[in-house]
Design a protein around this motif. Structure first.
Motif, mmCIF file in Angstrom:
data_model
loop_
_atom_site.group_PDB
_atom_site.id
_atom_site.type_symbol
_atom_site.label_atom_id
_atom_site.label_comp_id
_atom_site.label_asym_id
_atom_site.label_seq_id
_atom_site.Cartn_x
_atom_site.Cartn_y
_atom_site.Cartn_z
ATOM 1 N N LEU A 65 0.838 -1.195 0.000
ATOM 2 C CA LEU A 65 0.000 0.000 0.000
ATOM 3 C C LEU A 65 0.873 1.245 0.000
ATOM 4 N N GLU A 66 0.417 2.261 -0.705
ATOM 5 C CA GLU A 66 1.162 3.514 -0.768
ATOM 6 C C GLU A 66 0.999 4.326 0.513
ATOM 7 N N ASN A 67 -0.226 4.441 1.006
ATOM 8 C CA ASN A 67 -0.488 5.316 2.135
ATOM 9 C C ASN A 67 -1.355 4.588 3.152
ATOM 10 N N SER A 91 6.706 6.052 10.333
ATOM 11 C CA SER A 91 7.983 5.564 10.829
ATOM 12 C C SER A 91 8.232 4.174 10.252
ATOM 13 N N THR A 92 9.231 3.493 10.792
ATOM 14 C CA THR A 92 9.480 2.110 10.404
ATOM 15 C C THR A 92 9.540 1.263 11.673
ATOM 16 N N VAL A 93 9.123 0.028 11.540
ATOM 17 C CA VAL A 93 9.206 -0.947 12.623
ATOM 18 C C VAL A 93 9.957 -2.137 12.049
ATOM 19 N N LYS A 97 7.271 -0.405 6.766
ATOM 20 C CA LYS A 97 6.525 0.854 6.835
ATOM 21 C C LYS A 97 5.505 0.782 7.965
ATOM 22 N N ALA A 98 5.418 1.874 8.719
ATOM 23 C CA ALA A 98 4.463 1.914 9.827
ATOM 24 C C ALA A 98 3.864 3.308 9.928
ATOM 25 N N GLU A 159 2.927 -2.617 7.941
ATOM 26 C CA GLU A 159 2.753 -3.393 6.721
ATOM 27 C C GLU A 159 3.721 -4.563 6.703
ATOM 28 N N GLY A 160 3.171 -5.770 6.599
ATOM 29 C CA GLY A 160 3.993 -6.970 6.456
ATOM 30 C C GLY A 160 4.112 -7.314 4.985
#
Length: 193
Positions: A65-67, A91-93, A97-98, A159-160
């Motif tokens: 997903l973009e957003n 952020s990132t996890v 993407k998070a 997002e996984g």
């Protein structure tokens, strides 16, 4: 006859492999709080006092997903409502993407029914007795009003590879600081699929 036997063994083996495979939403060795509910798309954790609640949900997505913020309501209907004043950040996890939302603090007042066997006991410190109309029976009922406490809520959308994960925490009162720390560690320990 020989063909029928082979087919039946294949069916038995396939059925048993489903019994021994990992079931559930997430794989964790030591969750921060006891598991209270789990199915294939939702897991809920919490402490016995109900002052901390963590919910993990996931939904399958066919492509990245973009957003995440724009698609949040469509992916997880019935989730927390994001309002003006809530803090939002990308952020990132663990390299993924998070989207993180810290909701404005709110304040809640605890309330609980009085056990008929304990009507004569004085209320605990900080609690007061009150009489309300019972919504189930319509008759007056005695309840205890507790202290007003701060409520903290935070949400991560992560997002996984095949799923988007909704990881939400609600904490009340004095436990907020320790719950925040445990929650941040929890979000980073989940194996996002």
């Amino acid at each position: 006859m020989y063909r029928l036997t082979i087919i039946s063994w294949i069916v038995v083996i396939a059925s048993l492999s489903g019994c021994f495979s990992t079931r559930g939403l997430i794989e964790l060795e030591a969750p921060p709080y006891p598991l209270s509910y789990e199915d294939d798309s939702t897991a809920r954790y919490g402490n016995p006092d109900d002052t901390v609640f963590i919910e993990v949900r996931r939904t399958e997505v066919p492509r990245p997903l973009e957003n995440l913020a724009i698609r949040y309501a469509a992916l997880f209907p019935g989730g927390e409502i994001i309002r003006p004043g809530d803090t939002e950040e990308y952020s990132t996890v663990e390299g993924r993407k998070a989207y993180k939302v810290i909701f404005q603090p709110s304040y809640v007042r605890y309330r609980k029914r009085i056990d008929p066997k304990k009507k004569e006991e004085p209320p605990p410190p900080g609690w007061t007795r009150a009489t309300l109309e019972d919504p189930e029976t319509g008759k007056p009922s005695e309840v205890l009003y507790g202290p007003t406490v701060r409520r903290y809520r935070v949400l991560y959308l992560v997002e996984g590879n095949s799923y988007v994960y909704y990881v939400f925490m609600r904490a009340d009162g004095e436990i907020i600081d320790s719950a925040k720390t445990k929650f941040e560690e929890f979000v980073r320990r989940i194996k996002y699929k």
